[in-house]
Write an enzyme that holds these catalytic residues in place. Structure first.
Site, PDB file in Angstrom:
ATOM      1  N   ASN B  59       7.415  -9.943   3.444  1.00  0.00           N
ATOM      2  CA  ASN B  59       7.457 -10.108   1.987  1.00  0.00           C
ATOM      3  C   ASN B  59       6.149  -9.759   1.297  1.00  0.00           C
ATOM      4  OD1 ASN B  59      10.093 -10.962   2.166  1.00  0.00           O
ATOM      5  ND2 ASN B  59       9.524 -13.124   2.373  1.00  0.00           N
ATOM      6  N   LYS B  61       2.565  -7.361   0.423  1.00  0.00           N
ATOM      7  CA  LYS B  61       2.289  -6.023  -0.077  1.00  0.00           C
ATOM      8  C   LYS B  61       1.918  -5.118   1.083  1.00  0.00           C
ATOM      9  CE  LYS B  61       1.420  -5.237  -3.668  1.00  0.00           C
ATOM     10  NZ  LYS B  61       2.437  -4.582  -4.505  1.00  0.00           N
ATOM     11  N   LYS B  63       3.532  -2.482   2.631  1.00  0.00           N
ATOM     12  CA  LYS B  63       4.457  -1.829   3.563  1.00  0.00           C
ATOM     13  C   LYS B  63       4.521  -0.323   3.281  1.00  0.00           C
ATOM     14  CE  LYS B  63       7.781  -4.693   2.280  1.00  0.00           C
ATOM     15  NZ  LYS B  63       7.087  -5.761   1.541  1.00  0.00           N
ATOM     16  N   THR B  64       4.832   0.032   2.042  1.00  0.00           N
ATOM     17  CA  THR B  64       4.871   1.441   1.667  1.00  0.00           C
ATOM     18  C   THR B  64       3.465   2.017   1.621  1.00  0.00           C
ATOM     19  OG1 THR B  64       6.934   1.251   0.435  1.00  0.00           O
ATOM     20  CG2 THR B  64       5.452   3.023  -0.232  1.00  0.00           C
ATOM     21  N   THR B  65       2.518   1.211   1.171  1.00  0.00           N
ATOM     22  CA  THR B  65       1.145   1.699   1.011  1.00  0.00           C
ATOM     23  C   THR B  65       0.547   2.087   2.356  1.00  0.00           C
ATOM     24  OG1 THR B  65       1.057   0.014  -0.721  1.00  0.00           O
ATOM     25  CG2 THR B  65      -0.968   1.204  -0.262  1.00  0.00           C
ATOM     26  N   ARG B  73      -3.010  10.628   6.660  1.00  0.00           N
ATOM     27  CA  ARG B  73      -3.674  10.993   7.917  1.00  0.00           C
ATOM     28  C   ARG B  73      -2.972  12.172   8.580  1.00  0.00           C
ATOM     29  NH1 ARG B  73      -4.225   4.939   9.661  1.00  0.00           N
ATOM     30  NH2 ARG B  73      -6.323   4.537   8.921  1.00  0.00           N
ATOM     31  N   PHE B 115      16.263   1.156  -9.328  1.00  0.00           N
ATOM     32  CA  PHE B 115      16.524  -0.006  -8.480  1.00  0.00           C
ATOM     33  C   PHE B 115      17.994  -0.372  -8.583  1.00  0.00           C
ATOM     34  CE2 PHE B 115      11.932  -0.840  -8.910  1.00  0.00           C
ATOM     35  CZ  PHE B 115      11.655  -1.003  -7.574  1.00  0.00           C
ATOM     36  N   TRP B 117      19.359  -3.055  -9.377  1.00  0.00           N
ATOM     37  CA  TRP B 117      19.787  -3.812 -10.551  1.00  0.00           C
ATOM     38  C   TRP B 117      19.834  -2.944 -11.800  1.00  0.00           C
ATOM     39  CZ3 TRP B 117      15.318  -5.588  -7.931  1.00  0.00           C
ATOM     40  CH2 TRP B 117      14.113  -5.202  -8.508  1.00  0.00           C
ATOM     41  N   GLU B 152      11.667   2.174   2.174  1.00  0.00           N
ATOM     42  CA  GLU B 152      12.551   1.120   1.670  1.00  0.00           C
ATOM     43  C   GLU B 152      13.950   1.174   2.280  1.00  0.00           C
ATOM     44  OE1 GLU B 152      11.313  -1.323   0.233  1.00  0.00           O
ATOM     45  OE2 GLU B 152       9.718  -0.716  -1.135  1.00  0.00           O
TER      46      GLU B 152
END
Lengths: 221, 221
Positions: B59, B61, B63-65, B73, B115, B117, B152
């Site tokens: 949960n 921050k 993950k994508t970064t 790289r 998204f 929603w 994601e």
């Protein structure tokens, strides 16, 4: 500042409920409509811009890598960025090749020494770490820099090469709108208390340990 | 493959002991000499090159970064990279500006929708996710791509838009030496079991929730 966290909890509940396969299409649609309202509420509540003190710690992968991702995003926005590497690794030509695309925006300063077990001289390591911190301070104080990455500084803190009080004092000199990222395992509690955004990267599975896989280009360096 | 983890434990013990302020300079030096030997042992033991299945979940921050950092790289090494975005966010111009520096190496494919929603139409979301997965498969099968980021995708799995069995079957089509990164909270256990490298990003402190700070350029997008 006290913030109402009810919309966060509602958002999480709706996210969870939306995964139920027993929902009809119409029920799903209503949940997502509600989810959208909640999201708008969350965004309306959070309207503050603020330079952040960001800590990436933990024993997992991705601490420096996620910071590198933030560096890239900032460069993409045209912001000036400084990187100071406190514990130099053996690998960096690929990262340098990438970063060389932004010669005008990016300042890069490496401590210029290998890992601590390469030098085996504590006094020299301490001196190098202090020099790197003095360099870092010049970037931290400079309002032209929007993002300063202090890479692996937590390791230098853990080894006692730098004192956390000095780092915390230096961070107070940061202009209001600039961000500082401090990476490395073993971030001291006093730094975590001071930080705005703290993420712990936790190792769940690692092929280096479990399968005898070596560090590979593109992934680790 | 059974791997001897004793050197890892020795390395951690030496790291810990080296932070003791009661060590003399000479004791410190001996510990670091031993640490260096252990490191050489570790590197000698791990000599396998292997394309990895990498999961960034949790949960927190990053993950994508962190995946973006691996993309950078890989581009720095001159490898071809493909990114497929399964749940599109509102923000990406800065990332696209960065990635546009490597038009020949990088393929970028976004699901093209907001998204979940925003759309509120599950059937349409499922269809879009399946299309994105079909696109992803073409990259996964193509040995010219060294790294494929399925950004994601875990969220699409959690929402039931994609079936984990299909994803696992698709991953078996990956050439031996290419890496696939799957990001997003809520990675299913079957995927974690299959992966080589799994990192969980855990939220310790977040200014969005705690201080009403909004998502900011350079950090979140």
């Amino acid at each position: 500042m006290e913030l109402n966290n009810a919309p966060d909890l509602t958002a999480e509940r709706l996210n969870e409920e939306a995964t139920s396969s027993s929902l009809s299409e119409e029920q799903y649609k209503r949940k997502m409509e509600r989810r959208k309202e909640v999201q708008e509420q969350r965004l309306a509540d959070r309207n503050l811009e603020k330079g952040l003190i960001i800590v990436h710690t933990g024993n997992g992968k991705g601490k420096t890598t996620a910071a590198l991702g933030m560096v890239m995003r900032s460069l993409g926005h045209g912001y000036r960025v400084a990187i100071v590497q406190f514990i130099k690794g053996a690998w960096e030509p690929a990262e340098k090749a990438v970063l060389s695309h932004w010669p005008d925006l990016l300042q890069f300063h490496a401590m210029g020494e290998g890992f601590t077990w390469e030098t085996q001289d504590r006094q020299r390591d301490i001196q190098k770490a202090e020099q790197a911190w003095e360099k870092a301070l010049t970037f931290i104080r400079n309002p032209e820099f929007k993002l300063i990455l202090l890479d692996e500084i937590n390791v230098a803190l853990k080894l006692g090469y730098l004192k956390v009080e000095n780092i915390l004092a230096g961070l107070t000199e940061k202009p209001e709108n600039s961000h500082v990222i401090l990476t490395g395992r073993g971030a001291p509690q006093a730094l975590i208390d001071k930080a705005d955004l703290v993420t712990e990267m936790t190792l769940i599975k690692h092929p280096f340990r479990e399968q005898g896989v070596k560090a590979q280009p593109g992934i680790e360096f």
